[in-house]
Design a protein around this motif. Sequence first.
Motif, short mmCIF file in Angstrom:
data_model
loop_
_atom_site.label_atom_id
_atom_site.label_comp_id
_atom_site.label_asym_id
_atom_site.label_seq_id
_atom_site.Cartn_x
_atom_site.Cartn_y
_atom_site.Cartn_z
N ILE A 186 -22.31 -35.81 3.63
CA ILE A 186 -23.40 -34.97 3.12
C ILE A 186 -23.52 -35.24 1.62
CG2 ILE A 186 -24.17 -32.60 2.68
CD1 ILE A 186 -22.56 -31.75 5.15
N ILE A 187 -24.74 -35.44 1.17
CA ILE A 187 -24.98 -35.66 -0.26
C ILE A 187 -26.00 -34.63 -0.73
CG2 ILE A 187 -25.81 -37.28 -2.02
CD1 ILE A 187 -24.82 -39.52 -0.12
N LEU A 188 -25.60 -33.82 -1.68
CA LEU A 188 -26.46 -32.77 -2.23
C LEU A 188 -26.75 -33.07 -3.69
CD1 LEU A 188 -24.46 -29.72 -0.81
CD2 LEU A 188 -26.30 -30.97 0.30
N THR A 189 -28.00 -32.97 -4.07
CA THR A 189 -28.35 -33.27 -5.45
C THR A 189 -29.46 -32.36 -5.92
OG1 THR A 189 -28.98 -35.06 -6.97
CG2 THR A 189 -30.03 -35.05 -4.82
N ARG A 190 -29.55 -32.20 -7.23
CA ARG A 190 -30.66 -31.47 -7.84
C ARG A 190 -30.78 -31.92 -9.30
NH1 ARG A 190 -29.50 -25.21 -8.99
NH2 ARG A 190 -30.47 -25.02 -6.96
N PRO A 191 -31.96 -31.85 -9.86
CA PRO A 191 -32.12 -32.23 -11.26
C PRO A 191 -31.44 -31.21 -12.18
CG PRO A 191 -34.17 -31.34 -10.41
CD PRO A 191 -33.25 -31.45 -9.24
N ALA A 192 -30.80 -31.70 -13.22
CA ALA A 192 -30.11 -30.82 -14.18
C ALA A 192 -31.11 -30.38 -15.25
CB ALA A 192 -28.93 -31.55 -14.82
N VAL A 193 -31.91 -29.37 -14.88
CA VAL A 193 -32.95 -28.85 -15.78
C VAL A 193 -32.66 -27.39 -16.05
CG1 VAL A 193 -35.42 -28.39 -16.04
CG2 VAL A 193 -34.66 -30.48 -14.92
N GLU A 194 -32.67 -27.01 -17.32
CA GLU A 194 -32.42 -25.62 -17.70
C GLU A 194 -33.64 -24.78 -17.40
OE1 GLU A 194 -31.59 -26.39 -21.73
OE2 GLU A 194 -29.51 -26.96 -21.41
N ALA A 195 -33.40 -23.55 -16.92
CA ALA A 195 -34.49 -22.68 -16.51
C ALA A 195 -35.06 -21.91 -17.70
CB ALA A 195 -34.00 -21.70 -15.45
N ASP A 233 -26.09 -43.40 6.87
CA ASP A 233 -25.37 -42.43 7.72
C ASP A 233 -25.06 -41.15 6.96
OD1 ASP A 233 -25.26 -44.18 9.96
OD2 ASP A 233 -23.65 -45.27 8.96
N ALA A 234 -26.05 -40.63 6.26
CA ALA A 234 -25.84 -39.46 5.42
C ALA A 234 -26.94 -38.44 5.64
CB ALA A 234 -25.78 -39.87 3.95
N TYR A 235 -26.59 -37.20 5.40
CA TYR A 235 -27.57 -36.11 5.34
C TYR A 235 -27.74 -35.80 3.87
CZ TYR A 235 -29.82 -31.61 6.44
OH TYR A 235 -30.70 -30.56 6.55
N ILE A 236 -28.95 -35.98 3.36
CA ILE A 236 -29.19 -35.91 1.92
C ILE A 236 -30.16 -34.76 1.63
CG2 ILE A 236 -29.83 -37.24 -0.13
CD1 ILE A 236 -29.71 -39.72 1.89
N ILE A 237 -29.79 -33.89 0.70
CA ILE A 237 -30.65 -32.78 0.31
C ILE A 237 -30.96 -32.89 -1.18
CG2 ILE A 237 -30.87 -30.27 0.08
CD1 ILE A 237 -28.93 -29.97 2.41
N LEU A 238 -32.24 -32.86 -1.51
CA LEU A 238 -32.68 -32.73 -2.90
C LEU A 238 -33.16 -31.30 -3.08
CD1 LEU A 238 -33.49 -33.62 -5.73
CD2 LEU A 238 -35.60 -34.56 -4.77
N ASP A 239 -32.44 -30.52 -3.86
CA ASP A 239 -32.78 -29.12 -4.10
C ASP A 239 -33.49 -28.99 -5.45
OD1 ASP A 239 -32.77 -26.38 -3.46
OD2 ASP A 239 -30.99 -26.05 -4.69
#
Length: 358
Positions: free
Chosen positions: A159-168, A227-233
């Motif tokens: 499983i690969i989880l990722t998100r942009p490192a942006v300040e809110a 062979d991965a489940y990839i999530i872009l949050d």
Amino acid sequence: MTETVGKEIMLEGVDPRELYGAQDVYLEQIKSLHPTLKIVARGQSLKVLGPEADTQRFAKRMEGLAAYYVKYGHVSAEVIEQCFAGGIAQDDAPVDKDVIVYGNNGTIVRARTVNQQRLVKLYDRNDLLFAVGPAGSGKTYTAIALAVRALKERQVRRIILTRPAVEAGEKLGFLPGDMKDKIDPYLQPLYDALQDMIPAAKLKEYMELNIIQIAPLAFMRGRTLNDAYIILDEAQNCTVEQMKMFLTRFGEGSRVVVTGDITQIDLPREKTSGLIHALRVLNDVEGLSIVYLTARDVVRHEMVQRIVRAYEKAAERAAERAAERAAAVRDGEQVNDGEHSRSGSRSERDDGFRPAKR
């Protein structure tokens, strides 16, 4: 004379500390139920010595118990008793069609709204799925539950989880520590969801072995993910270039889910959201589906649903006022154009037409 045989059972995908219980209470129960066998546990290896028939029966029942644990995330003294009495299998629990995965201590993670159920169904039919909706609508949590299920059922290897490192909307300044310490605050919501679904020791092991990877989006460049489940949050905070880079990463046997909330974009004003751009240009691509969640799908505190609806109404009123202002400006321009046209005609006559003197 009964022949004595030895057998080693490997409990793959199982955390022995969870399966054997606190202070090995469940392991001791298992031993007490099999007085004719000598049972020695060493990590994920379980060695059994005793009469051949008893050893074979024990191995089959132990594998059934392990499978039950993998599926439902817990065992109990009652489950063990029933399992070794031959009256339970991993499929014996009540079936709920909305259950996605069983989390820690048997907690059920299910699709709780119509759109969440639609998200689960479309995941099985598409290689790329977009889930777009407001805060609290369950888009990220549902996506991570699907990822954990896929890993447990061995549909994927990681499983690969990722998100942009942006300040809110606020500047945090310099963050201390190494790279992991700096990026972890941005990724904490993903950790929170995983900790609900995977025992702490098992999650730590998965992360140490890179079976589960959590990383900022910038680290995805140059990778091919098979062979991965990839999530872009938090995809609304990607730029167009970042979104294109991410969507061209996944390889054979992989699934991708992109989640985001287009009402909470933290990019600089001059930057176009990669999520909004992708929803527009990829709408007709085969093998892709888009699920839009709404305030009705919010499953946090009921106040969150009210807050989301209030902001939605405010945005609708603002859009109506903007449309009215734009219409008024257009009407004013048309009036001015008409006046200029009439005055221009008089001017042309005054300047260009002179009746002849007699």
